[in-house]
Design a protein around this motif. Sequence first.
Motif, PDB file in Angstrom:
ATOM      1  N   VAL A  23       0.852  -1.185   0.000  1.00 39.94           N
ATOM      2  CA  VAL A  23       0.000   0.000   0.000  1.00 39.94           C
ATOM      3  C   VAL A  23       0.889   1.237   0.000  1.00 39.94           C
ATOM      4  O   VAL A  23       1.807   1.351   0.817  1.00 39.94           O
ATOM      5  CB  VAL A  23      -0.933   0.008   1.215  1.00 39.94           C
ATOM      6  CG1 VAL A  23      -1.780   1.272   1.221  1.00 39.94           C
ATOM      7  CG2 VAL A  23      -1.822  -1.230   1.204  1.00 39.94           C
ATOM      8  N   LYS A  75      -6.822   1.663  -5.412  1.00 33.94           N
ATOM      9  CA  LYS A  75      -6.481   1.302  -4.031  1.00 33.94           C
ATOM     10  C   LYS A  75      -5.062   1.714  -3.661  1.00 33.94           C
ATOM     11  O   LYS A  75      -4.607   1.416  -2.554  1.00 33.94           O
ATOM     12  CB  LYS A  75      -6.642  -0.207  -3.844  1.00 33.94           C
ATOM     13  CG  LYS A  75      -8.074  -0.699  -3.978  1.00 33.94           C
ATOM     14  CD  LYS A  75      -8.166  -2.193  -3.717  1.00 33.94           C
ATOM     15  CE  LYS A  75      -9.602  -2.681  -3.815  1.00 33.94           C
ATOM     16  NZ  LYS A  75      -9.709  -4.138  -3.562  1.00 33.94           N
ATOM     17  N   THR A  77      -2.358   0.368  -4.488  1.00 32.31           N
ATOM     18  CA  THR A  77      -1.749  -0.864  -4.007  1.00 32.31           C
ATOM     19  C   THR A  77      -1.045  -1.597  -5.148  1.00 32.31           C
ATOM     20  O   THR A  77      -1.631  -1.792  -6.220  1.00 32.31           O
ATOM     21  CB  THR A  77      -2.790  -1.784  -3.360  1.00 32.31           C
ATOM     22  OG1 THR A  77      -3.415  -1.079  -2.274  1.00 32.31           O
ATOM     23  CG2 THR A  77      -2.138  -3.044  -2.815  1.00 32.31           C
TER      24      THR A  77
END
Length: 125
Positions: A23, A75, A77
């Motif tokens: 992340v 996200k 990510t």
Amino acid sequence: QVRLVESGGASVQAGGSLKLSCVVAGLTSTRCMAWYRQAPEKEREGVAVITPRNSYPFYAGSVKDRFTISLDKAKNTLYLQMNRLKPDDTATYYCAAGGPGAYCSDERIKGDKYWGQGTQVTVST
């Protein structure tokens, strides 16, 4: 402040699979994101890179056709899907993002990089 946080490392048997996640926070833009790994007493090596602009991947020969790098921009990510794991894949895996001016070059980032703290992957026979 840029922050990268990896997760997903574990101990698995040879032939198994793992999916690592990273992340990313505080990064406004980058031309290259990557996964590196470092085994004990070895230098850190590039595993796979991806260009956020077009999601074009590039892999080290040792992981090509077994690992898949991907990026979920919604996200923030970065992922690394690892299949058919081998004992030689045992290492600490690091997520990296290129800093200003950095770019993808084969399976590495050229230039300044931001690093995560690493996640351990252990593959046993």
